[in-house]
Design an enzyme around this catalytic site. Structure first.
Site, PDB file in Angstrom:
ATOM      1  N   ASP A  33      27.572 -18.654 -21.326  1.00  0.00           N
ATOM      2  CA  ASP A  33      27.221 -17.282 -21.693  1.00  0.00           C
ATOM      3  C   ASP A  33      26.734 -17.264 -23.143  1.00  0.00           C
ATOM      4  O   ASP A  33      27.340 -17.880 -24.022  1.00  0.00           O
ATOM      5  CB  ASP A  33      28.454 -16.383 -21.520  1.00  0.00           C
ATOM      6  N   GLN A  96      28.983  -4.204 -15.078  1.00  0.00           N
ATOM      7  CA  GLN A  96      27.890  -5.177 -14.871  1.00  0.00           C
ATOM      8  C   GLN A  96      26.708  -4.810 -15.754  1.00  0.00           C
ATOM      9  O   GLN A  96      26.300  -3.638 -15.806  1.00  0.00           O
ATOM     10  CB  GLN A  96      27.463  -5.197 -13.393  1.00  0.00           C
ATOM     11  N   HIS A 102      26.781 -12.952 -10.477  1.00  0.00           N
ATOM     12  CA  HIS A 102      27.368 -14.047 -11.260  1.00  0.00           C
ATOM     13  C   HIS A 102      28.872 -13.916 -11.334  1.00  0.00           C
ATOM     14  O   HIS A 102      29.422 -12.822 -11.308  1.00  0.00           O
ATOM     15  CB  HIS A 102      26.786 -14.101 -12.679  1.00  0.00           C
ATOM     16  N   HIS A 104      32.000 -14.904 -13.850  1.00  0.00           N
ATOM     17  CA  HIS A 104      32.376 -15.346 -15.191  1.00  0.00           C
ATOM     18  C   HIS A 104      33.565 -16.299 -15.080  1.00  0.00           C
ATOM     19  O   HIS A 104      34.513 -16.025 -14.323  1.00  0.00           O
ATOM     20  CB  HIS A 104      32.871 -14.165 -16.039  1.00  0.00           C
TER      21      HIS A 104
END
Ligand code: 5GP
Ligand code: ZN
Length: 139
Positions: A33, A96, A102, A104
């Site tokens: 990230d 979101q 995705h 995390h």
């Protein structure tokens, strides 16, 4: 404009945008990230664009989550966190912000502040080094 054309994660999949990639499989990709909540904060995505869990297809969803487990294990080896947060947000009201599915993976230290999103952009060189460290622990 199609969602894929505007989607930053589709650009990362296609190599049109930079990212500290850890590993990819036929249908899934793991990368760090850019605004980490904690050091090592990783995202695991399907290469195919779909927005959320409701839209997820049966071909890629298992692969995304098997890759998430594999990467989580490598992160545990590389970073030795006290715990590992795995979470996935659906819709703006759920927090979101990127509308390409995705998961995390957020390494956590005991007693640290519980946050999903980071506030500062990480140094790309640091992320590249971290991706290599995690990648070296993959089985
Ligand atoms: P969401 O809020 O949609 O669950 O999480 C989206 C995540 O994508 C956030 O943690 C955010 O920091 C991350 N992110 C946004 N843009 C980029 C980018 O261009 N590159 C990378 N590597 N991560 C991004
Ligand atoms: Zn996308």
């Amino acid at each position: 404009m199609s969602p894929e054309t505007a989607c930053i994660f589709c650009h990362i999949v296609a190599g049109r945008a930079p990212a500290a990639k850890i590993v990819e499989t036929e249908h899934a990709l793991a990368f760090l990230d850019l605004f980490p909540s904690t050091d090592g904060h990783t995202l695991v995505i399907p290469k195919r664009h779909y927005e959320n869990l409701f839209e997820a297809d049966e071909e890629t969803l298992p692969e995304v989550h098997l890759l998430a487990r594999r990467v989580a294990r490598a992160m545990r080896q590389a970073l030795a966190p006290d715990g590992m947060m795995a979470l996935q947000l659906n819709g703006a009201a759920a927090g979101q912000t990127v509308f390409h599915y995705h998961t995390h993976l957020i390494p956590r230290r005991a007693g640290s502040e519980l946050r999903i999103h980071g506030r500062e952009q990480a140094d790309p060189a640091h992320l590249a080094a971290l991706a290599a460290r995690i990648g070296a622990e993959l089985e």
